[in-house]
Design an enzyme around this catalytic site. Sequence first.
Site, PDB file in Angstrom:
ATOM      1  N   SER A 249      20.182 -76.648  19.168  1.00 36.54           N
ATOM      2  CA  SER A 249      20.970 -76.086  18.074  1.00 36.54           C
ATOM      3  C   SER A 249      20.841 -76.905  16.798  1.00 36.54           C
ATOM      4  O   SER A 249      21.095 -78.110  16.795  1.00 36.54           O
ATOM      5  CB  SER A 249      22.446 -76.033  18.497  1.00 36.54           C
ATOM      6  OG  SER A 249      23.305 -75.886  17.392  1.00 36.54           O
ATOM      7  N   GLY A 250      20.497 -76.226  15.707  1.00 40.40           N
ATOM      8  CA  GLY A 250      20.432 -76.909  14.425  1.00 40.40           C
ATOM      9  C   GLY A 250      21.788 -77.431  13.991  1.00 40.40           C
ATOM     10  O   GLY A 250      21.898 -78.553  13.478  1.00 40.40           O
ATOM     11  N   LEU A 251      22.841 -76.634  14.190  1.00 39.89           N
ATOM     12  CA  LEU A 251      24.195 -77.078  13.856  1.00 39.89           C
ATOM     13  C   LEU A 251      24.568 -78.316  14.646  1.00 39.89           C
ATOM     14  O   LEU A 251      25.047 -79.318  14.090  1.00 39.89           O
ATOM     15  CB  LEU A 251      25.202 -75.950  14.136  1.00 39.89           C
ATOM     16  CG  LEU A 251      26.678 -76.344  14.135  1.00 39.89           C
ATOM     17  CD1 LEU A 251      27.111 -76.867  12.763  1.00 39.89           C
ATOM     18  CD2 LEU A 251      27.554 -75.172  14.568  1.00 39.89           C
TER      19      LEU A 251
ATOM     20  N   ASP B 149      25.223 -78.539   8.473  1.00 43.35           N
ATOM     21  CA  ASP B 149      24.189 -77.559   8.830  1.00 43.35           C
ATOM     22  C   ASP B 149      23.771 -76.803   7.578  1.00 43.35           C
ATOM     23  O   ASP B 149      24.040 -75.612   7.418  1.00 43.35           O
ATOM     24  CB  ASP B 149      24.727 -76.609   9.897  1.00 43.35           C
ATOM     25  CG  ASP B 149      23.658 -75.656  10.421  1.00 43.35           C
ATOM     26  OD1 ASP B 149      22.461 -75.996  10.322  1.00 43.35           O
ATOM     27  OD2 ASP B 149      24.030 -74.572  10.921  1.00 43.35           O
TER      28      ASP B 149
ATOM     29  N   ASP C 198      16.164 -74.091  17.409  1.00 44.53           N
ATOM     30  CA  ASP C 198      16.697 -73.487  16.192  1.00 44.53           C
ATOM     31  C   ASP C 198      15.976 -74.119  15.007  1.00 44.53           C
ATOM     32  O   ASP C 198      16.281 -75.235  14.598  1.00 44.53           O
ATOM     33  CB  ASP C 198      18.202 -73.753  16.129  1.00 44.53           C
ATOM     34  CG  ASP C 198      18.859 -73.206  14.874  1.00 44.53           C
ATOM     35  OD1 ASP C 198      18.166 -72.547  14.069  1.00 44.53           O
ATOM     36  OD2 ASP C 198      20.071 -73.436  14.706  1.00 44.53           O
TER      37      ASP C 198
ATOM     38  N   ASP D  42      15.946 -73.110  11.884  1.00 42.30           N
ATOM     39  CA  ASP D  42      16.475 -72.637  10.604  1.00 42.30           C
ATOM     40  C   ASP D  42      15.483 -71.641   9.992  1.00 42.30           C
ATOM     41  O   ASP D  42      14.976 -70.782  10.690  1.00 42.30           O
ATOM     42  CB  ASP D  42      16.763 -73.806   9.669  1.00 42.30           C
ATOM     43  CG  ASP D  42      17.933 -74.663  10.157  1.00 42.30           C
ATOM     44  OD1 ASP D  42      18.754 -74.146  10.939  1.00 42.30           O
ATOM     45  OD2 ASP D  42      18.034 -75.835   9.766  1.00 42.30           O
TER      46      ASP D  42
ATOM     47  N   GLU E  78      14.955 -68.055  11.048  1.00 39.65           N
ATOM     48  CA  GLU E  78      15.859 -67.087  10.437  1.00 39.65           C
ATOM     49  C   GLU E  78      15.389 -66.724   9.035  1.00 39.65           C
ATOM     50  O   GLU E  78      14.778 -67.544   8.337  1.00 39.65           O
ATOM     51  CB  GLU E  78      17.283 -67.641  10.392  1.00 39.65           C
ATOM     52  CG  GLU E  78      17.452 -68.855   9.506  1.00 39.65           C
ATOM     53  CD  GLU E  78      18.844 -69.448   9.595  1.00 39.65           C
ATOM     54  OE1 GLU E  78      19.544 -69.464   8.564  1.00 39.65           O
ATOM     55  OE2 GLU E  78      19.235 -69.892  10.705  1.00 39.65           O
TER      56      GLU E  78
ATOM     57  N   LYS F 233      19.206 -73.499   3.699  1.00 41.49           N
ATOM     58  CA  LYS F 233      20.092 -72.535   4.335  1.00 41.49           C
ATOM     59  C   LYS F 233      21.515 -73.089   4.379  1.00 41.49           C
ATOM     60  O   LYS F 233      21.755 -74.288   4.171  1.00 41.49           O
ATOM     61  CB  LYS F 233      19.591 -72.194   5.749  1.00 41.49           C
ATOM     62  CG  LYS F 233      19.525 -73.360   6.763  1.00 41.49           C
ATOM     63  CD  LYS F 233      20.833 -73.735   7.456  1.00 41.49           C
ATOM     64  CE  LYS F 233      21.452 -72.639   8.270  1.00 41.49           C
ATOM     65  NZ  LYS F 233      20.869 -72.546   9.640  1.00 41.49           N
TER      66      LYS F 233
ATOM     67  N   ASN G 101      25.014 -72.716   7.078  1.00 44.04           N
ATOM     68  CA  ASN G 101      25.445 -72.200   8.369  1.00 44.04           C
ATOM     69  C   ASN G 101      26.014 -70.790   8.220  1.00 44.04           C
ATOM     70  O   ASN G 101      26.737 -70.493   7.272  1.00 44.04           O
ATOM     71  CB  ASN G 101      26.496 -73.126   8.972  1.00 44.04           C
ATOM     72  CG  ASN G 101      26.927 -72.675  10.351  1.00 44.04           C
ATOM     73  OD1 ASN G 101      27.807 -71.840  10.485  1.00 44.04           O
ATOM     74  ND2 ASN G 101      26.302 -73.220  11.375  1.00 44.04           N
ATOM     75  N   SER G 102      25.690 -69.942   9.166  1.00 44.78           N
ATOM     76  CA  SER G 102      26.033 -68.526   9.081  1.00 44.78           C
ATOM     77  C   SER G 102      27.529 -68.263   8.976  1.00 44.78           C
ATOM     78  O   SER G 102      27.939 -67.201   8.475  1.00 44.78           O
ATOM     79  CB  SER G 102      25.485 -67.785  10.313  1.00 44.78           C
ATOM     80  OG  SER G 102      24.091 -67.930  10.413  1.00 44.78           O
TER      81      SER G 102
ATOM     82  N   ARG H 242      14.955 -64.386  13.721  1.00 44.74           N
ATOM     83  CA  ARG H 242      16.416 -64.272  13.630  1.00 44.74           C
ATOM     84  C   ARG H 242      16.798 -63.553  12.337  1.00 44.74           C
ATOM     85  O   ARG H 242      16.440 -63.987  11.241  1.00 44.74           O
ATOM     86  CB  ARG H 242      17.040 -65.663  13.677  1.00 44.74           C
ATOM     87  CG  ARG H 242      18.519 -65.723  13.357  1.00 44.74           C
ATOM     88  CD  ARG H 242      19.036 -67.112  13.646  1.00 44.74           C
ATOM     89  NE  ARG H 242      20.286 -67.403  12.970  1.00 44.74           N
ATOM     90  CZ  ARG H 242      20.989 -68.529  13.147  1.00 44.74           C
ATOM     91  NH1 ARG H 242      20.523 -69.446  13.972  1.00 44.74           N
ATOM     92  NH2 ARG H 242      22.107 -68.734  12.491  1.00 44.74           N
TER      93      ARG H 242
ATOM     94  N   HIS I  57      22.183 -61.527  14.515  1.00 42.79           N
ATOM     95  CA  HIS I  57      23.346 -62.406  14.398  1.00 42.79           C
ATOM     96  C   HIS I  57      24.493 -61.671  13.713  1.00 42.79           C
ATOM     97  O   HIS I  57      24.271 -60.829  12.836  1.00 42.79           O
ATOM     98  CB  HIS I  57      22.962 -63.640  13.589  1.00 42.79           C
ATOM     99  CG  HIS I  57      23.779 -64.847  13.891  1.00 42.79           C
ATOM    100  ND1 HIS I  57      24.598 -64.951  14.985  1.00 42.79           N
ATOM    101  CD2 HIS I  57      23.927 -66.030  13.213  1.00 42.79           C
ATOM    102  CE1 HIS I  57      25.179 -66.130  14.986  1.00 42.79           C
ATOM    103  NE2 HIS I  57      24.796 -66.797  13.917  1.00 42.79           N
TER     104      HIS I  57
END
Length: 290
Positions: free
Chosen positions: A38-40, A50, A77, A79, A106, A112, A114-115, A149, A180
């Site tokens: 996980s990138g986060l 993130d 991940d 990104d 993504e 980027k 975080n979503s 993604r 997502h």
Amino acid sequence: MLRAQVCSNGELSFLMEAHDGLSATIAQRSGFKGLWASGLSIACSLGYRDANEAAWSQLVDAVERIVDSSQLPVLVDGDGGFGNFNNARLLARKLLQRGAAGVALEDSCFPKMNSFVGDRHPLAVIDEFSGRLRAVKDTVADDLVLVARIEALIAGYEIDEALLRAHAYADAGADAILIHSRRSTADEILSFARAWQNRLPVVIVPTKYYRTPISVYRKARISTVIWANHSMRAAVAAMRQACSRIIAEENTASVEPNIATLDEVFELLKYDELARAEALYLRPDAELRK
């Protein structure tokens, strides 16, 4: 191994988040068959946000420790690939060298965010992002599973935009589509899956819509569910609780029953193997005399 899990609609698979060697080991011991780097979570473990604050080289180093600490395939991940097509293909090549089994890119703009943070989530132009995917595919071929993604729903677009992007990314060589959502229900995810009709396998990340029963995803023929940040979040809660009690009580007596013993840590990281190896290699003559 990862391709069999992600690129199949026959059986629902699960990937567990890992952010370092310890979390990877625990996930494997718990029975998971694949990992999500996980990138986060990796950013959090390094003390970064993130938001592409951690460099791609730091991500690659973390992935190497995750790979080395388990025998499980790792989907990374990535990104947005840390830049344009050239950055993305460099990242993919380095991840392959470090033993990753796949990378998810993504369609966000660099840097980027975080979503789940804020409302401004600009998307990459479809043709430009498709070029990133093609560059990765041309670089690593089928040696890495390539997951595209789609952040269209995160950015506030309707299903039609997500489908448009999914078709373009499939044509660019993606092996699977990760759709997502930040909503608390899975409605728009399921709507996408129905409209997409499994042209490519669908991967989901139910961080926000976690109340949806798993049977719903099986019925929708979802390929893979990613538990994307739960080991990191569990560690944050546990460390916060332990630190708060220790500072308040000025001892660890009340904390000890609720934390891992040192023996458990030593067993998890196979200290016994080191002892056997020392007997074999550090004192080989003594071992032979036995």
